[in-house]
Design a protein around this motif. Sequence first.
Motif, short mmCIF file in Angstrom:
data_model
loop_
_atom_site.label_atom_id
_atom_site.label_comp_id
_atom_site.label_asym_id
_atom_site.label_seq_id
_atom_site.Cartn_x
_atom_site.Cartn_y
_atom_site.Cartn_z
N GLN A 97 -19.19 60.53 -30.66
CA GLN A 97 -19.50 61.17 -29.38
C GLN A 97 -21.00 61.36 -29.21
O GLN A 97 -21.55 61.13 -28.12
CB GLN A 97 -18.79 62.52 -29.29
N VAL A 111 -23.27 59.58 -26.20
CA VAL A 111 -24.04 60.34 -25.21
C VAL A 111 -25.52 60.00 -25.27
O VAL A 111 -26.17 59.81 -24.24
CB VAL A 111 -23.83 61.86 -25.42
N PHE A 112 -26.07 59.89 -26.48
CA PHE A 112 -27.53 59.77 -26.60
C PHE A 112 -28.04 58.34 -26.61
O PHE A 112 -29.19 58.10 -26.23
CB PHE A 112 -28.01 60.50 -27.86
N ALA A 160 -28.99 66.08 -23.84
CA ALA A 160 -29.63 64.78 -23.62
C ALA A 160 -30.47 64.76 -22.36
O ALA A 160 -31.46 64.03 -22.27
CB ALA A 160 -28.57 63.68 -23.56
N ALA A 161 -30.10 65.58 -21.38
CA ALA A 161 -30.83 65.59 -20.11
C ALA A 161 -32.28 66.02 -20.28
O ALA A 161 -33.14 65.65 -19.49
CB ALA A 161 -30.12 66.50 -19.10
N VAL A 209 -29.57 57.12 -23.50
CA VAL A 209 -30.77 57.86 -23.11
C VAL A 209 -31.99 57.40 -23.90
O VAL A 209 -33.06 57.13 -23.34
CB VAL A 209 -30.56 59.38 -23.29
N LEU A 217 -23.24 68.04 -25.04
CA LEU A 217 -24.24 67.08 -25.51
C LEU A 217 -24.99 66.44 -24.35
O LEU A 217 -26.20 66.16 -24.46
CB LEU A 217 -23.56 65.99 -26.35
N THR A 218 -24.31 66.22 -23.25
CA THR A 218 -24.96 65.62 -22.08
C THR A 218 -26.05 66.54 -21.55
O THR A 218 -27.12 66.07 -21.11
CB THR A 218 -23.93 65.33 -20.99
N GLU A 219 -25.83 67.83 -21.59
CA GLU A 219 -26.86 68.78 -21.15
C GLU A 219 -28.07 68.72 -22.09
O GLU A 219 -29.22 68.79 -21.63
CB GLU A 219 -26.29 70.20 -21.13
N PRO A 273 -18.72 66.47 -25.39
CA PRO A 273 -19.61 65.55 -24.66
C PRO A 273 -20.36 66.21 -23.50
O PRO A 273 -21.51 65.87 -23.24
CB PRO A 273 -18.65 64.47 -24.16
N ALA A 274 -19.73 67.15 -22.82
CA ALA A 274 -20.41 67.83 -21.71
C ALA A 274 -21.59 68.65 -22.23
O ALA A 274 -22.67 68.67 -21.61
CB ALA A 274 -19.42 68.74 -20.98
#
Length: 318
Positions: free
Chosen positions: A201, A205-206, A181-182, A209, A177-179, A174-175
């Motif tokens: 997951q 995360v997405f 998604a940013a 967004v 993937l979060t990058e 997830p960490a």
Amino acid sequence: MPNTVVRVAEVVEEAPGIRALRLVRADGLPFDPHPAGAHVDVTGPTGILRQYSLCGRPDDTSSLLIAVKREPDSRGGSEALHAVAENDKLEIGESRNLLSLAPDAERHVLIAGGIGITPLLSLAYQLHADGAEFELHYFARSRESAAFVSLLEERAEFRDRVLLYFGVPRDEQPAVLTEVAAGLGSSGHVYTCGPEGFMEQVTGVFAPVVGETRVHVEHFTAAEVDTSGDQPFTVELDTGEVFEIPADRSILSVLTDNGIEVFKSCEEGICGSCVSGVLEGTPEHRDQCLSASDKASGDQMALCVSRARSEKLVIELY
């Protein structure tokens, strides 16, 4: 439609337990182009039918490419295709597509886990051909266990668009993937395929967004559903025929037993072959083939697993 007899023209061991089969028509004719993200029914030498994503170029009419992972808990389908050799004959059905590219997306993000690379590879070919903005993120346990790594690293269509992640534990994904998604705006679309937990997951995360309807998921396994509270309901076809669906029977099985021809394949809510239109009533979706937006519209449903929230459904068979 009748199946097409194909010949195995090439077998490549892509990774331990994963082999790619290149198929050509036995009659020597070309295939029709297929949409990116499509899959086909494949009937192996033992007669077992399974669905496999087409992972070659969608515009390649000379051959089709599928990749088969040997599943230790399978019912024999993957084992049978791991025993075929060059020049063996198989049968395939027409291609069907449940993972279409969004035409309005400013950017496409493809996220694969393990053997989930197969449908996303086809999308990547198409996006490159269209000159679209995209990136492909591929998670696998190791380089050795990942299929098509050499192709992704060496072909010009992919090598500047692909990021590979080997050995990233599930709880650390997830960490990462979060990058990703940013850097994605709300007009982007995300496409994912892989193990169920991995795709959950990605969606988690997405979806906040880009919105849930802009996260497109391709499932390989059926969802577990609690059927203890199921109730009977009525189905009326657009022809006027009416059928009572008991609590312990599916719409598909009742129609089939009454001589109604419905195209079917997996009967688990994965392949989409029995999806039909809903003209009246409210379906209760239990499939893994329709998108979130398709389910929200309420105008179609998978007859093999889904039921009704209303007392009656009026259905149009496709």
